[in-house]
Design an enzyme around this catalytic site. Structure first.
Site, mmCIF file in Angstrom:
data_model
loop_
_atom_site.group_PDB
_atom_site.id
_atom_site.type_symbol
_atom_site.label_atom_id
_atom_site.label_comp_id
_atom_site.label_asym_id
_atom_site.label_seq_id
_atom_site.Cartn_x
_atom_site.Cartn_y
_atom_site.Cartn_z
ATOM 1 N NE ARG A 162 -14.883 -58.219 14.959
ATOM 2 C CZ ARG A 162 -15.337 -56.964 14.962
ATOM 3 N NH1 ARG A 162 -15.957 -56.483 13.893
ATOM 4 N NH2 ARG A 162 -15.187 -56.201 16.026
ATOM 5 N NE ARG A 183 -11.930 -55.523 12.859
ATOM 6 C CZ ARG A 183 -11.911 -56.850 12.799
ATOM 7 N NH1 ARG A 183 -11.401 -57.542 13.813
ATOM 8 N NH2 ARG A 183 -12.387 -57.491 11.752
ATOM 9 C CD GLU A 210 -8.627 -46.668 -14.320
ATOM 10 O OE1 GLU A 210 -7.763 -47.538 -14.570
ATOM 11 O OE2 GLU A 210 -8.343 -45.535 -13.873
ATOM 12 C CG HIS A 253 -5.685 -45.293 -11.495
ATOM 13 N ND1 HIS A 253 -6.780 -44.552 -11.891
ATOM 14 C CD2 HIS A 253 -5.016 -44.539 -10.581
ATOM 15 C CE1 HIS A 253 -6.775 -43.405 -11.231
ATOM 16 N NE2 HIS A 253 -5.727 -43.369 -10.442
#
Length: 253
Positions: free
Chosen positions: A223, A168, A80, A8
């Site tokens: 949050r 959420r 990889e 990839h």
């Protein structure tokens, strides 16, 4: 393609020029910013979510490679890069804090992650801890302190999903499945600092395969106060985190 190419990333082992350390942000747009803080930055490849640059620190090669969002793409990048010779991984990201005492602009260094992902299960059973390497963690903490950043060290919750897995409710349906209802309050009670989406996979992969990994994130929102970050604050926080991860890399080479 030569036999040293990977599936990839579009890289060969020769591209790394002997590099054994990689800085792995999630965002492809962050890669060049990180490489620019080092010497001799050069772009190597860009394919899908994976953008890779090589640079030098004190004459030694360092790779910067984006992983994209979440565990599955992170696992591809880490796998990889390891095939190509990388043995130390430093993840840099942005995050939402869930402890009231952590402020926007602070820096979080992860010692271990709550495995709310699925990808890490492909590398080790759930009983295996997603734990950061001690030397990487120490380097990140020292680097953060060296620039005067307010730093917190502790556990991160690492979720496959941005919305339900992080409890959420500002969503299309407004619904969170029973499994995650009340979960943020539980993590807060246990002292978990924050949510993000990659560290469980990264830390499990590396700890279970003899690789080193560390994680640093800049807090762009708390949050307990709000859900949407300020754009200017995000930019400043990212800049601090980038400087920290580069300095930590220098200490680990």
């Amino acid at each position: 393609m030569s036999k040293s190419d990977v599936f990839h990333l579009g890289l060969t082992k020769n591209d790394l020029q002997g590099a054994t350390l990689a800085i792995v942000p999630g965002d492809p747009d962050r890669v060049e910013k990180i490489a620019a803080l080092m010497d001799k930055p050069v772009k190597l490849a860009s394919h899908r979510e994976f953008t890779t640059w090589r640079a030098e620190l004190d004459g030694k090669p360092v790779i910067v490679c984006s992983t994209g969002i979440g565990g599955p793409s992170t696992s591809i990048a880490v796998e990889e890069l390891a095939q190509l010779g990388i043995r130390t991984f430093l993840r840099i990201g942005t995050t939402g804090a869930i402890q009231p005492h952590i402020n926007v602009g602070d820096v979080l260094v992860t010692t271990a992650s709550v495995r709310l992902d699925g990808a890490s299960l492909h590398f080790a059973p759930l009983e295996f801890p997603a734990v950061a390497d001690f030397e990487c963690t120490t380097a990140l903490v020292e680097a953060a302190k060296s620039i005067g950043a307010t730093t917190h060290v502790g556990v991160t919750a690492s979720s496959d999903t941005f919305y339900p897995g992080q409890e959420r409710y500002d969503t299309y349906s407004g619904r969170v499945v029973r499994h995650f209802k009340g979960s943020m309050e539980e993590w807060q009670a246990m002292g978990v600092m924050n949510y993000e989406m990659e560290s469980a996979t990264l830390l499990t992969m590396c700890a279970s395969q003899g690789l080193r990994a560390g994680m640093v994130a800049g807090v762009i929102v708390n949050r307990t106060q709000q859900e949407i970050p300020n754009a200017e604050t995000m930019k400043q926080t990212e800049s601090h985190a980038v400087k920290i991860v580069v300095e930590a890399a220098r200490r680990l080479l």
